[in-house]
Design a protein around this motif. Structure first.
Motif, short mmCIF file in Angstrom:
data_model
loop_
_atom_site.label_atom_id
_atom_site.label_comp_id
_atom_site.label_asym_id
_atom_site.label_seq_id
_atom_site.Cartn_x
_atom_site.Cartn_y
_atom_site.Cartn_z
N GLU A 7 35.54 34.50 32.92
CA GLU A 7 35.75 35.83 32.31
C GLU A 7 35.52 35.98 31.62
O GLU A 7 34.37 36.89 31.31
CB GLU A 7 36.86 36.47 33.44
CG GLU A 7 37.27 36.47 34.70
CD GLU A 7 38.75 37.51 34.97
OE1 GLU A 7 39.00 37.91 34.36
OE2 GLU A 7 38.84 37.15 35.77
N ALA A 8 35.80 35.57 30.04
CA ALA A 8 35.57 35.70 28.92
C ALA A 8 33.77 36.14 28.75
O ALA A 8 33.23 36.30 28.14
CB ALA A 8 36.28 35.15 27.51
N LYS A 9 32.84 34.44 29.05
CA LYS A 9 32.51 34.45 29.18
C LYS A 9 31.02 34.77 29.27
O LYS A 9 30.49 35.90 29.00
CB LYS A 9 31.69 32.90 29.56
CG LYS A 9 32.65 31.84 28.73
CD LYS A 9 31.99 30.11 29.13
CE LYS A 9 32.39 29.02 29.14
NZ LYS A 9 31.96 27.86 29.49
N LEU A 19 36.38 29.22 26.15
CA LEU A 19 36.35 30.53 26.58
C LEU A 19 36.91 30.67 28.38
O LEU A 19 36.62 29.24 28.21
CB LEU A 19 35.48 31.90 26.30
CG LEU A 19 34.86 31.41 25.20
CD1 LEU A 19 33.69 32.52 24.47
CD2 LEU A 19 36.04 33.00 24.45
N SER A 20 37.31 31.62 28.07
CA SER A 20 37.67 31.04 30.45
C SER A 20 36.34 31.78 30.92
O SER A 20 35.61 31.77 30.22
CB SER A 20 38.70 32.06 30.80
OG SER A 20 38.59 33.44 30.17
N GLU A 79 37.35 38.07 23.11
CA GLU A 79 38.13 37.33 24.45
C GLU A 79 38.90 38.04 24.93
O GLU A 79 39.20 37.47 25.80
CB GLU A 79 37.48 35.90 24.39
CG GLU A 79 38.83 35.09 23.65
CD GLU A 79 38.58 34.79 22.35
OE1 GLU A 79 39.16 34.05 21.44
OE2 GLU A 79 37.49 35.66 21.75
N ARG A 80 39.86 38.89 23.95
CA ARG A 80 41.11 39.02 24.43
C ARG A 80 40.71 40.53 24.96
O ARG A 80 41.47 41.34 25.57
CB ARG A 80 42.32 39.27 23.38
CG ARG A 80 42.43 37.47 22.57
CD ARG A 80 43.50 37.33 23.97
NE ARG A 80 43.18 35.46 23.41
CZ ARG A 80 44.56 35.05 24.02
NH1 ARG A 80 45.31 35.62 24.84
NH2 ARG A 80 44.51 33.72 23.34
N ARG A 84 32.38 38.35 30.18
CA ARG A 84 32.37 39.06 29.49
C ARG A 84 31.32 39.79 28.57
O ARG A 84 30.59 40.55 28.20
CB ARG A 84 33.97 40.05 28.60
CG ARG A 84 34.54 39.89 30.41
CD ARG A 84 35.88 40.76 29.62
NE ARG A 84 36.75 40.47 28.96
CZ ARG A 84 37.47 39.43 29.73
NH1 ARG A 84 38.17 39.49 31.24
NH2 ARG A 84 38.06 38.39 28.25
N SER A 90 34.84 34.94 18.64
CA SER A 90 35.33 34.39 19.40
C SER A 90 35.88 33.24 19.42
O SER A 90 35.48 32.50 18.77
CB SER A 90 35.21 34.33 20.47
OG SER A 90 34.29 34.05 20.53
#
Length: 701
Positions: free
Chosen positions: A606-608, A603-604, A572-573, A610, A599
Motif C-alpha cells: 500500500e505504501a508503494k 515499503l508495504s 510511507e506513514r 501511495r 522513506s
C-alpha cells in the motif's frame, strides 16, 4: 403455536438461548432476528467444484477433492506423531496429514471409503499434501451445504468461539433463522423497480446471500441488497433536499451591484479560471430564486476557492446583507482574513475577524458594530456560533473545511437570521464522486478543477533514506536561489513503539547540516503555546527563516508563496489525502516547486501505491479515488463520524455503478411523484416512514 417476528429477541431462536444470546449481543451487536438476518458473510469458500489431484498446486487457496482413502498409519515418536492417509482419485495420490486429535481421526476415517477432503494444498519436497483437512463422507444424494455450494464465512471472535459460535456455528444459527422467518421478509421495493433493474425478490436475496448455491445466485443477491441499501440512502438525502427547498425560503440576491462589479473589473489582481466563473454563475443562479442555497465547493489546494467565496459575499453585500466565513482553526481564520483584506481596500468594505483570542474590549466593540450593520464580512472560528454574536442581516454563510464542523454547529449559523442565510461549504480535500453523492447528496456540488494560469505543476520525487545527502544538496541549491523549505515529520518526540524519524532529532540534524549564521530554522508543532507557534510561523512567512521544521500542524493554514520545497519524512506513514494536502503548501508562487517524499527502504504494497500515485499525478480527485480504494470510505478524513456511511453490504469504493443507478432512479421517482403519493410508490413511502421515523416527511436532519 409460538409466533415469531423479525423483531423477536435473538435468544428465542432455536440453538441460541440466553447464554449464547448474551454473547451474540455483546460481540456482534445483534439483538433480534432482523439483526442476525442482516449479519452478512464477509467472504465465501468456493465448494461448487471438485479439484483433481493432478491440478493441485501450493498457490491455490482452500479446495475440495473427491477421492478414496486407500491406506492410513500413525508414524513418528511420541513428541512428533502424525496420522498420514493416502488419498487417491483417478489422476493421482496425495497425503492427508493430521498432527492433533489422532485417536479420534483414526477412529473416524475408514480405509476404502470415499470422502470429500477440504483444505489448502501445501508443497513439501516437491510433493503436494493437505494438512488438517476437513473431511466428510461422500453421499451423492445429500443436500447438505457442504457439497457443491458456496459456503458463507462469518466474522467471529474468541468469546463467540468459546460458545461454539465460530463460522460453522453461525452458519447453523443462520440456517435455523432462515427456515423459521424467511417467509416473513416483506418486499419494500415496488414491482416496477424490480422489473426495471432486474432485481430478485427480497426473500430470494436473503436466502442467496447467506447460502448461495453458485456464483450467479450470490451476484444477484449482492446486487439486490446493495441497490436497496444505496437506494434508500439516496431517497433520504434527496427527500431532505426537496423538503429544504419547500420549507426554507432564502434571501433573494436580485442585484449584481457596485461592490461585485468594481471588485471584478478593477480590484481582482488575476484572471478568473473558467471553473471559477462557472461556480460563481451557479451561486448567482442559486441565490436569486428565493430558496435557501446549500452548495458544496470542492477544489484542490490553490484552485481559488477563496476568491469565489469573496465574490459570493460581495453579492450578498450588494443586496444589503452581511456575510460571514467560519474556519476550523485560528491560523486558517487569520489566513482568510489576511487574504481577503489584501484583495479589498479598507474603505471598500468593512472586514473584521473574531476568534477565541480576540481581546474582550475589542470583542464588545466588534459585536456592537456587527449588530448595527457596520461590518460587512465577519471572519472567524467557532466563536461565530456563540449566541452573543448577532448580525443585523446575515445573508450568506461560508464554511471552510466543513468536515471539521458538526451539523449542530452549522445549524446555529442558520439561525442567525429570520430568513435562513444561504450556505456555501468549501473543502480542499477532494472527495470521491461516490462519497460526495452519499455524504453530501442533499447539497448541490460545484467543482473547481482548474488551477490559476501561471501555476506550474509541483514536481514530486521519491528518495530513500540512503539518498539523504542528495536531498540535503538539493535543499541548499533551492535556498541559494532565495527559496524556502518545509520539512515535515510525523512525530514530535521519539517513540519506543514506532521506529520513525521525529521532529526533535530531525531539527537537531538539520541544524548541524544547515548551521548559523548562513541558515536560519523555524520549528513548529501542535504542542507549542499558540503565541510561540504564531511567532515561528510569522518569521517563516516574512522570510526571516529558510527552513520550517514542523509536524502536520502546517497541513492547513500557512500560505508562503516563496516556499518552493516540501520534504515529507517517513512519507510511507502518511495517508494519500494527507500527503496531497501537505504537498499543496508549496506551488503557490510562479516558481517551480518540488515535493520530496523520503522513506525507508522497506515499503508495504500500500505504501508503494501511495508513493507511486503521488509521484505520478497532481490530480486531487484521482488521488482521492485511489485513497478510497486503499482505505475504504469510512476512513476518508472526517467521514467516519457520518451515520450515512453505516453500510452493511455496499462498498462505495467498488459499487459506484450501483450507486449511480440507484440515485438516478430516485431522481426520476421524485420528478414524477415528489410526495410519494402515487399508489405505485406506496411500498416506498411506508418503508421510508417506518425506517426513517427520525426524519419524517416534515422534518430536516
Amino acid at each position: 403455536m409460538v409466533q415469531y417476528s423479525l423483531s423477536t429477541p435473538i435468544e428465542y431462536l432455536k440453538g441460541v438461548g440466553p447464554q449464547r444470546g448474551d454473547v451474540i449481543k455483546k460481540e456482534l451487536g445483534v439483538f433480534c432476528y432482523v439483526d442476525l438476518l442482516n449479519y452478512f458473510p464477509f467472504r465465501y469458500v468456493d465448494r461448487t467444484r471438485f479439484y483433481k489431484i493432478r491440478d493441485l498446486t501450493a498457490d491455490l487457496q482452500q479446495v475440495q477433492v473427491l477421492g478414496r482413502i486407500v491406506s492410513k498409519e500413525v508414524i513418528g515418536d511420541k513428541r512428533a506423531k502424525r496420522l498420514v492417509a493416502q488419498f487417491k482419485d483417478d489422476t493421482g495420490v496425495i497425503e492427508l496429514v493430521w498432527f492433533q486429535s489422532l485417536k479420534w481421526i483414526d477412529k473416524v476415517i475408514q480405509v476404502g471409503s470415499v470422502y470429500i477432503a477440504f483444505s489448502k494444498p501445501n508443497e513439501f519436497n516437491g510433493r503436494i499434501s493437505m494438512s488438517h483437512p476437513e473431511i466428510e463422507l461422500y453421499d451423492p444424494s445429500s443436500k447438505k451445504a457442504g457439497n457443491l455450494t458456496l459456503q458463507p464465512v462469518y466474522n467471529s471472535t474468541e468469546k463467540l468461539k468459546q460458545f461454539s459460535l465460530d463460522t460453522k456455528g453461525i452458519q447453523k444459527v443462520q440456517f435455523s433463522l432462515l427456515e423459521l422467518i424467511l417467509n416473513q421478509v416483506e418486499e419494500i421495493l415496488p414491482g416496477y423497480l424490480l422489473e426495471k433493474h432486474k432485481l430478485i425478490s427480497r426473500r430470494q436475496a436473503y436466502q442467496f446471500i447467506h447460502f448461495p448455491a453458485n456464483q450467479s445466485d450470490l451476484a444477484q443477491a449482492q446486487f439486490r441488497l446493495k441497490f436497496e441499501e444505496l437506494f434508500f440512502i439516496q431517497l433520504k438525502l434527496l427527500r431532505n433536499k426537496l423538503l429544504q427547498t419547500a420549507k426554507f425560503k432564502g434571501a433573494v440576491f436580485a442585484n449584481v451591484g457596485q461592490k461585485f462589479n468594481t471588485f471584478y473589473n478593477e480590484l481582482l489582481p488575476f484572471e478568473l479560471t473558467n471553473a471559477q466563473k462557472k461556480v460563481i454563475k451557479e451561486i448567482r443562479t442559486n441565490t436569486q430564486n428565493g430558496v435557501q442555497m446549500n452548495r458544496l465547493i470542492q477544489g484542490d489546494v490553490g484552485s481559488g476557492k477563496t476568491a469565489v467565496a469573496l465574490m459570493s459575499m460581495l453579492l450578498a453585500i450588494d443586496n444589503d446583507f452581511q456575510a460571514c466565513m467560519m474556519a476550523p482553526t485560528e491560523i486558517l481564520a487569520q489566513q482568510h482574513y489576511q487574504s481577503i483584506t489584501s484583495l479589498v481596500l479598507a474603505d471598500f468594505i468593512n472586514v473584521e475577524i473574531l476568534t477565541g483570542s480576540t481581546p474582550a474590549k475589542k470583542r464588545r466593540t466588534l459585536l456592537a458594530k456587527l449588530l448595527s450593520g457596520g461590518i460587512d464580512i465577519l471572519i472567524g472560528t467557532h466563536a461565530l456560533i456563540e449566541d452573543v454574536v448577532q448580525f443585523k442581516n446575515l445573508g450568506l454563510v461560508v464554511i471552510d473545511e466543513q468536515h471539521r464542523f458538526g451539523v449542530e454547529q452549522r445549524a446555529k449559523l442558520w439561525k442567525k437570521n429570520i430568513i435562513p442565510p444561504h450556505v456555501l461549504v468549501m473543502t480542499a480535500t477532494p472527495i470521491p464522486r461516490t462519497l460526495a453523492m452519499t455524504l453530501y447528496g442533499d447539497l448541490d456540488v460545484s467543482v473547481i478543477d482548474e488551477l490559476p494560469a501561471g501555476r506550474k505543476p509541483i514536481q514530486t520525487l521519491h528518495l530513500y533514506e540512503s539518498q539523504r545527502l542528495r536531498m540535503f544538496g538539493f535543499m541548499k541549491q533551492e535556498i541559494d536561489k532565495g527559496r524556502q523549505i518545509y520539512v515535515v515529520y510525523p512525530l514530535i518526540k521519539e517513540s519506543e513503539k514506532l521506529d520513525l524519524l521525529h521532529l526533535e532529532a530531525g531539527a537537531e540534524h538539520i541544524a548541524k547540516v544547515f548551521p548559523l549564521p548562513k541558515y536560519r530554522i523555524s520549528v513548529v508543532h501542535g504542542k507549542m503555546p499558540v503565541k510561540d507557534k504564531e511567532y515561528e510561523m510569522q518569521r517563516f512567512v516574512r522570510g526571516e527563516t529558510h527552513i520550517m521544521v514542523a509536524t502536520t500542524v502546517i497541513e492547513v493554514g500557512v500560505n508562503v508563496p516563496n516556499a518552493s520545497v516540501m520534504i515529507i519524512e517517513n512519507s510511507e506513514r502518511f495517508g494519500l489525502s494527507q500527503l496531497h494536502q501537505l504537498r499543496g503548501r508549496v506551488g503557490r508562487g510562479a516558481e517551480q516547486s518540488f515535493c520530496v517524499l523520503m522513506s525507508g527502504n522497506k515499503l508495504s504494497r500500500e505504501a508503494k501505491i501511495r508513493i507511486e500515485t503521488m509521484v505520478r499525478t497532481n490530480d486531487g480527485f484521482e488521488i482521492s479515488e485511489i485513497d478510497m480504494q486503499l482505505r475504504g470510505p469510512g476512513n476518508i478524513e472526517g467521514t467516519q463520524q457520518s451515520g450515512t456511511l453505516d453500510l452493511k453490504l455496499a462498498d462505495l469504493a467498488n459499487d459506484q455503478a450501483i450507486l449511480q443507478e440507484a440515485r438516478e432512479s430516485v431522481i426520476k421517482i421524485f420528478e414524477d411523484d415528489p410526495q410519494l403519493a402515487n399508489p405505485k410508490n406506496q411500498l416506498l413511502a411506508a418503508y421510508f416512514m417506518t425506517k426513517h421515523d427520525g426524519i419524517g416527511w416534515n422534518k430536516i436532519s
